[in-house]
Each structure stands twice: as C-alpha cells, then as structure tokens.
Design a protein around this motif. Structure first.
Motif, PDB file in Angstrom:
ATOM      1  N   LEU A   1      70.571  29.797  74.243  1.00 33.10           N
ATOM      2  CA  LEU A   1      71.219  29.032  75.311  1.00 33.10           C
ATOM      3  C   LEU A   1      70.269  28.815  76.489  1.00 33.10           C
ATOM      4  O   LEU A   1      70.205  27.718  77.056  1.00 33.10           O
ATOM      5  CB  LEU A   1      72.495  29.743  75.771  1.00 33.10           C
ATOM      6  CG  LEU A   1      73.627  29.788  74.742  1.00 33.10           C
ATOM      7  CD1 LEU A   1      74.781  30.638  75.256  1.00 33.10           C
ATOM      8  CD2 LEU A   1      74.116  28.387  74.402  1.00 33.10           C
ATOM      9  N   GLN A   2      69.513  29.851  76.852  1.00 30.11           N
ATOM     10  CA  GLN A   2      68.555  29.696  77.948  1.00 30.11           C
ATOM     11  C   GLN A   2      67.460  28.703  77.583  1.00 30.11           C
ATOM     12  O   GLN A   2      67.024  27.906  78.423  1.00 30.11           O
ATOM     13  CB  GLN A   2      67.948  31.059  78.316  1.00 30.11           C
ATOM     14  CG  GLN A   2      68.916  32.001  79.007  1.00 30.11           C
ATOM     15  CD  GLN A   2      69.510  31.416  80.271  1.00 30.11           C
ATOM     16  OE1 GLN A   2      68.808  30.856  81.101  1.00 30.11           O
ATOM     17  NE2 GLN A   2      70.829  31.516  80.411  1.00 30.11           N
ATOM     18  N   ALA A   3      67.015  28.738  76.333  1.00 27.11           N
ATOM     19  CA  ALA A   3      66.006  27.778  75.874  1.00 27.11           C
ATOM     20  C   ALA A   3      66.550  26.356  75.954  1.00 27.11           C
ATOM     21  O   ALA A   3      65.836  25.423  76.344  1.00 27.11           O
ATOM     22  CB  ALA A   3      65.583  28.113  74.444  1.00 27.11           C
ATOM     23  N   THR A   4      67.818  26.196  75.598  1.00 30.52           N
ATOM     24  CA  THR A   4      68.452  24.872  75.672  1.00 30.52           C
ATOM     25  C   THR A   4      68.431  24.353  77.102  1.00 30.52           C
ATOM     26  O   THR A   4      68.072  23.193  77.357  1.00 30.52           O
ATOM     27  CB  THR A   4      69.903  24.938  75.155  1.00 30.52           C
ATOM     28  OG1 THR A   4      69.899  25.430  73.815  1.00 30.52           O
ATOM     29  CG2 THR A   4      70.564  23.576  75.198  1.00 30.52           C
TER      30      THR A   4
ATOM     31  N   SER B   1      63.740  21.885  68.348  1.00 30.29           N
ATOM     32  CA  SER B   1      63.097  22.080  69.650  1.00 30.29           C
ATOM     33  C   SER B   1      63.597  23.358  70.325  1.00 30.29           C
ATOM     34  O   SER B   1      62.833  24.078  70.961  1.00 30.29           O
ATOM     35  CB  SER B   1      63.320  20.870  70.569  1.00 30.29           C
ATOM     36  OG  SER B   1      64.685  20.746  70.935  1.00 30.29           O
ATOM     37  N   VAL B   2      64.883  23.660  70.153  1.00 29.50           N
ATOM     38  CA  VAL B   2      65.444  24.870  70.748  1.00 29.50           C
ATOM     39  C   VAL B   2      64.887  26.117  70.058  1.00 29.50           C
ATOM     40  O   VAL B   2      64.529  27.100  70.716  1.00 29.50           O
ATOM     41  CB  VAL B   2      66.983  24.842  70.702  1.00 29.50           C
ATOM     42  CG1 VAL B   2      67.572  26.194  71.098  1.00 29.50           C
ATOM     43  CG2 VAL B   2      67.516  23.734  71.611  1.00 29.50           C
ATOM     44  N   ALA B   3      64.784  26.069  68.733  1.00 31.19           N
ATOM     45  CA  ALA B   3      64.218  27.214  68.002  1.00 31.19           C
ATOM     46  C   ALA B   3      62.790  27.470  68.452  1.00 31.19           C
ATOM     47  O   ALA B   3      62.404  28.633  68.694  1.00 31.19           O
ATOM     48  CB  ALA B   3      64.265  26.946  66.496  1.00 31.19           C
ATOM     49  N   ASP B   4      62.002  26.415  68.587  1.00 24.24           N
ATOM     50  CA  ASP B   4      60.611  26.573  69.031  1.00 24.24           C
ATOM     51  C   ASP B   4      60.549  27.134  70.443  1.00 24.24           C
ATOM     52  O   ASP B   4      59.749  28.028  70.737  1.00 24.24           O
ATOM     53  CB  ASP B   4      59.875  25.227  68.968  1.00 24.24           C
ATOM     54  CG  ASP B   4      59.648  24.749  67.542  1.00 24.24           C
ATOM     55  OD1 ASP B   4      59.804  25.561  66.600  1.00 24.24           O
ATOM     56  OD2 ASP B   4      59.328  23.554  67.365  1.00 24.24           O
ATOM     57  N   GLU B   5      61.386  26.599  71.326  1.00 22.90           N
ATOM     58  CA  GLU B   5      61.390  27.045  72.734  1.00 22.90           C
ATOM     59  C   GLU B   5      61.817  28.504  72.853  1.00 22.90           C
ATOM     60  O   GLU B   5      61.262  29.263  73.650  1.00 22.90           O
ATOM     61  CB  GLU B   5      62.328  26.159  73.553  1.00 22.90           C
ATOM     62  CG  GLU B   5      62.428  26.499  75.015  1.00 22.90           C
ATOM     63  CD  GLU B   5      61.238  26.047  75.845  1.00 22.90           C
ATOM     64  OE1 GLU B   5      61.052  26.577  76.951  1.00 22.90           O
ATOM     65  OE2 GLU B   5      60.494  25.149  75.399  1.00 22.90           O
ATOM     66  N   ALA B   6      62.811  28.886  72.059  1.00 25.00           N
ATOM     67  CA  ALA B   6      63.337  30.258  72.125  1.00 25.00           C
ATOM     68  C   ALA B   6      62.501  31.246  71.325  1.00 25.00           C
ATOM     69  O   ALA B   6      62.652  32.459  71.478  1.00 25.00           O
ATOM     70  CB  ALA B   6      64.784  30.285  71.617  1.00 25.00           C
ATOM     71  N   GLY B   7      61.630  30.722  70.449  1.00 29.65           N
ATOM     72  CA  GLY B   7      60.827  31.604  69.607  1.00 29.65           C
ATOM     73  C   GLY B   7      61.648  32.317  68.558  1.00 29.65           C
ATOM     74  O   GLY B   7      61.418  33.491  68.255  1.00 29.65           O
ATOM     75  N   VAL B   8      62.632  31.600  67.992  1.00 28.61           N
ATOM     76  CA  VAL B   8      63.484  32.174  66.958  1.00 28.61           C
ATOM     77  C   VAL B   8      63.384  31.311  65.702  1.00 28.61           C
ATOM     78  O   VAL B   8      62.972  30.155  65.775  1.00 28.61           O
ATOM     79  CB  VAL B   8      64.959  32.264  67.420  1.00 28.61           C
ATOM     80  CG1 VAL B   8      65.086  33.122  68.674  1.00 28.61           C
ATOM     81  CG2 VAL B   8      65.554  30.878  67.647  1.00 28.61           C
ATOM     82  N   PRO B   9      63.753  31.860  64.553  1.00 34.60           N
ATOM     83  CA  PRO B   9      63.741  31.043  63.338  1.00 34.60           C
ATOM     84  C   PRO B   9      64.681  29.841  63.474  1.00 34.60           C
ATOM     85  O   PRO B   9      65.743  29.927  64.093  1.00 34.60           O
ATOM     86  CB  PRO B   9      64.241  32.005  62.256  1.00 34.60           C
ATOM     87  CG  PRO B   9      63.989  33.370  62.798  1.00 34.60           C
ATOM     88  CD  PRO B   9      64.149  33.252  64.281  1.00 34.60           C
ATOM     89  N   PHE B  10      64.280  28.733  62.879  1.00 34.43           N
ATOM     90  CA  PHE B  10      65.061  27.494  62.928  1.00 34.43           C
ATOM     91  C   PHE B  10      66.511  27.727  62.491  1.00 34.43           C
ATOM     92  O   PHE B  10      67.455  27.239  63.116  1.00 34.43           O
ATOM     93  CB  PHE B  10      64.402  26.437  62.035  1.00 34.43           C
ATOM     94  CG  PHE B  10      65.208  25.185  61.874  1.00 34.43           C
ATOM     95  CD1 PHE B  10      65.345  24.282  62.913  1.00 34.43           C
ATOM     96  CD2 PHE B  10      65.839  24.909  60.670  1.00 34.43           C
ATOM     97  CE1 PHE B  10      66.094  23.130  62.764  1.00 34.43           C
ATOM     98  CE2 PHE B  10      66.591  23.754  60.513  1.00 34.43           C
ATOM     99  CZ  PHE B  10      66.714  22.859  61.570  1.00 34.43           C
ATOM    100  N   ALA B  11      66.700  28.509  61.437  1.00 27.17           N
ATOM    101  CA  ALA B  11      68.049  28.730  60.895  1.00 27.17           C
ATOM    102  C   ALA B  11      68.959  29.454  61.884  1.00 27.17           C
ATOM    103  O   ALA B  11      70.192  29.318  61.820  1.00 27.17           O
ATOM    104  CB  ALA B  11      67.959  29.524  59.594  1.00 27.17           C
TER     105      ALA B  11
END
Length: 199
Positions: A19-22, A38-48
């Motif tokens: 949510l913060q990455a969003t 883009s959110v997964a990349d920004e948050a540094g989490v897996p896409f899934a």
C-alpha cells in the motif's frame, strides 16, 4: 510451536508495504502508473504477492486511499486535540500553522486520489472522511482564535479549500506562490470570523 503468528505478521507487513509503494507511485508518477508489476517492483516483493492481496487495481487504489486517510485522520485528530487544549491563539500562530501545513505538502498522491474518487463513487466516502478530518482541525484552530461556533461552521470548509487550492499550486508550479500573499489570504478568513484576532 506454530509459526502462524509470525507468518501472519509478515503478511501484514508485506500488505502494508504494498500500500505504501502504491502511494509513492501515485505521488511520483500518477494513478495511471499503478500496475501490479510497478507496485511489486516499488515494494520489492514478488509480483504474485500484489495479486494475492489485491485482486484488481481498483482494490489496490481504494485500500491505499483508505490507509492514507486512516493515517491522516489519526495525525490530524492529535493536532486538533492539542489545539483544543492550547488556550487562545494569536493570528500569527494560526497563520504560521496553516503555512506549515501547506509547506509540508510534498506528494501529489493525496490530490491524485481525490481526482480518482471523482470517477469512482466507492472512493468518495473515504475521500470525504479526509476532508472532514481537515475541517475538524480548521474548526479547532478557529475556535482557539476566538471565533464563534456559528462562524466556524462556515469558515472551516473555506480554510480547507484555500489550503488545498494553494497546495495544488505549490505542487504544480513550485516557487510561484508568494508567501506573504498566502499569509494575507489566511488573515482575511480570520478577520471575517473574528476581527480582533488579526489586530
């Protein structure tokens, strides 16, 4: 011993980081830049992970707005509570406070999400909560400056509208806002509700 509580805590942390990455993406690049990738990349989490917690972009944006509003409401309530116990404020103190709020606006996310709420009815109630929290702090400040309850009900939304409008200008055209003109605009509202406060 089960690691269920630890797993649940990690899940909550990951969800919050999404949510913060969003909100960071919205503030930096606009709502159209928000995708699960883009959110997964920004948050540094897996896409899934993004799809696991949020089935659609709409869900992601709605919950990001709700998270932002929850934080703002808590922060503004603390400020309003402090104002109510501060005794009478001078015009200069009030104007300095409004100026500080405006100067602290660094992200477009809040305004991007307001515009999205204009297109998405389900976001409108959440956006209204945010506006009302800002009005509560304006009310508390104006009451602390000696304004009457009746005048405050009219003036508080005007203070919020003025602050939001100037914040948009501050973001859209940095450096073009005359700080003295800003102070004078707030003083005009204060004089309208209590002429003595600006004396």
């Amino acid at each position: 011993m089960s690691d269920g509580p630890k797993r649940q805590a990690r899940g909550l942390e990951r969800r919050a980081s999404i949510l913060q990455a969003t909100l960071r993406i919205v503030g930096r690049d606009g709502i159209t830049a928000v995708t699960h990738r883009s959110v997964a990349d920004e948050a540094g989490v897996p896409f899934a992970s993004v799809g696991y917690y949020f089935a659609s972009k709409e869900d992601l944006l709605r919950e990001a707005l709700e998270a932002f509003v929850d934080e703002e409401v808590a922060r503004l309530q603390a400020v309003a509570d402090a104002l109510q116990g501060a005794g009478e404020l001078t015009a200069s103190q009030l104007v300095d406070g409004f100026d500080a709020v405006l100067s602290g606006v660094e992200s477009r996310a809040q305004f991007e999400i307001y515009l999205e709420a204009a297109r998405e009815p389900e976001l409108q109630q959440v956006a209204d909560r945010c506006f009302r929290a800002y009005e509560d702090i304006a009310r508390a400040a104006l009451l602390a400056a000696g304004a009457s309850e009746e005048d405050v009900e009219t003036a508080a939304p005007a203070v919020v509208a003025l602050t939001d409008g100037l914040a948009v200008r501050h973001l859209a055209a940095p450096g073009t806002l005359d700080r003295n003109a800003l102070r004078q605009a707030f003083l005009l509202i204060l004089r309208a509700v209590n002429p003595a406060v600006a004396a």
